[in-house]
Design an enzyme around this catalytic site. Sequence first.
Site, PDB file in Angstrom:
ATOM      1  N   CYS A   1      45.833  35.189  43.483  1.00 58.56           N
ATOM      2  CA  CYS A   1      44.385  35.734  43.985  1.00 58.56           C
ATOM      3  C   CYS A   1      43.417  35.458  42.982  1.00 58.56           C
ATOM      4  O   CYS A   1      43.332  34.694  42.187  1.00 58.56           O
ATOM      5  CB  CYS A   1      44.616  37.488  44.270  1.00 58.56           C
ATOM      6  SG  CYS A   1      45.140  38.332  42.930  1.00 58.56           S
TER       7      CYS A   1
ATOM      8  N   ASP B   1      39.935  40.892  49.932  1.00 58.17           N
ATOM      9  CA  ASP B   1      39.843  41.573  48.325  1.00 58.17           C
ATOM     10  C   ASP B   1      39.504  42.771  48.550  1.00 58.17           C
ATOM     11  O   ASP B   1      38.814  43.371  48.901  1.00 58.17           O
ATOM     12  CB  ASP B   1      38.522  40.621  47.818  1.00 58.17           C
ATOM     13  CG  ASP B   1      38.567  41.097  46.554  1.00 58.17           C
ATOM     14  OD1 ASP B   1      39.143  42.264  45.957  1.00 58.17           O
ATOM     15  OD2 ASP B   1      37.589  40.403  45.640  1.00 58.17           O
TER      16      ASP B   1
ATOM     17  N   CYS C   1      45.235  42.958  41.710  1.00 56.96           N
ATOM     18  CA  CYS C   1      45.498  43.703  43.006  1.00 56.96           C
ATOM     19  C   CYS C   1      46.227  42.818  44.146  1.00 56.96           C
ATOM     20  O   CYS C   1      47.513  43.494  44.048  1.00 56.96           O
ATOM     21  CB  CYS C   1      44.134  44.149  43.830  1.00 56.96           C
ATOM     22  SG  CYS C   1      42.907  44.813  42.829  1.00 56.96           S
ATOM     23  N   ARG C   2      46.030  41.835  44.764  1.00 57.44           N
ATOM     24  CA  ARG C   2      46.914  41.380  45.888  1.00 57.44           C
ATOM     25  C   ARG C   2      47.985  40.429  45.116  1.00 57.44           C
ATOM     26  O   ARG C   2      49.160  40.809  45.802  1.00 57.44           O
ATOM     27  CB  ARG C   2      45.924  40.349  46.647  1.00 57.44           C
ATOM     28  CG  ARG C   2      44.700  41.312  47.336  1.00 57.44           C
ATOM     29  CD  ARG C   2      43.699  40.339  47.807  1.00 57.44           C
ATOM     30  NE  ARG C   2      42.904  39.664  46.809  1.00 57.44           N
ATOM     31  CZ  ARG C   2      41.940  38.790  46.867  1.00 57.44           C
ATOM     32  NH1 ARG C   2      41.588  38.153  48.110  1.00 57.44           N
ATOM     33  NH2 ARG C   2      41.282  38.227  45.823  1.00 57.44           N
ATOM     34  N   SER C   3      47.753  39.689  44.277  1.00 62.89           N
ATOM     35  CA  SER C   3      48.877  38.744  43.829  1.00 62.89           C
ATOM     36  C   SER C   3      49.844  39.470  43.110  1.00 62.89           C
ATOM     37  O   SER C   3      51.146  39.071  43.432  1.00 62.89           O
ATOM     38  CB  SER C   3      48.513  37.542  43.175  1.00 62.89           C
ATOM     39  OG  SER C   3      47.788  37.676  42.022  1.00 62.89           O
TER      40      SER C   3
ATOM     41  N   ASN D   1      44.170  38.636  39.805  1.00 61.46           N
ATOM     42  CA  ASN D   1      45.615  38.840  39.405  1.00 61.46           C
ATOM     43  C   ASN D   1      45.835  40.393  39.102  1.00 61.46           C
ATOM     44  O   ASN D   1      46.788  40.652  37.989  1.00 61.46           O
ATOM     45  CB  ASN D   1      46.066  37.802  38.372  1.00 61.46           C
ATOM     46  CG  ASN D   1      47.679  37.951  38.186  1.00 61.46           C
ATOM     47  OD1 ASN D   1      48.237  37.664  37.087  1.00 61.46           O
ATOM     48  ND2 ASN D   1      48.485  38.082  39.205  1.00 61.46           N
TER      49      ASN D   1
END
Length: 163
Positions: A8, A130, A13-15, A11
Site C-alpha cells: 500500500c 485508503d 494500515c492496509r498492507s 505500510n
Amino acid sequence: MIKILFVCLGNICRSPTAEGVFRYKLNKAGIRDGYLENIFIDSAGTGAYHVGGKPDSRSQEIALKYGVNLDDLRARKVTRQDFLDFNYILAMDRENVRNLTTICPPDQQHKIKLFMEYAEKCPGITEVPDPYGSGADEFERVYDIIDRGCSGFLKYLYMHDHL
Ligand code: 4NP
C-alpha cells in the site's frame, strides 16, 4: 517456495492488515509461513513516511478484535530487489499499481496485480480504499474488504497448486 508481497502507500494500515489476515488464514489452514517454509509473505509501502513504525493503532485494534495480532510488524519501503524476490506483488489500489510500475524492472511487471482482483463476494470493489484520514467505521469497512481479498487469494493459490 512462493513469495507474496502486499503493498500500500504507508505500510501501516492496509498492507500490514493484509499480511496479518493472510497469515492468520494460512495458519488456520495448517500452513506455516516463513523463510524455511513453502510460503513467505511480507508487506511494504510505496512511500517512506512511516518506515520503522508499527501498524496504525486503529488497524491494530480492529485486527485484534478478529484475533489477528499486527504488533510485531514494522513498516518498510518497497525496494527494487522486491521485484526480483517476490512472485506476487499485490497492490491495494491503482495508485499503488502506478507507483510500483514506475520502479519495477520491465521483465518483472507481470508480478504486479491489484489485490482485489482475487477477492470473493465483493462485487464492484476493485480497490482497498485508503482509510488513513478516516474514522473507525472506515477502518472496519477496509478490514472486511481485506478479509475478502485474502480469502479469494488463498483460494486462488490452492486452485493453482501453489499450496
Ligand atoms: P496505508 O495508509 O497506505 O494503508 O498504510 C496510509 C498511511 C499513511 C499515509 C497514507 C496512507 N500517510 O500519508 O502518511
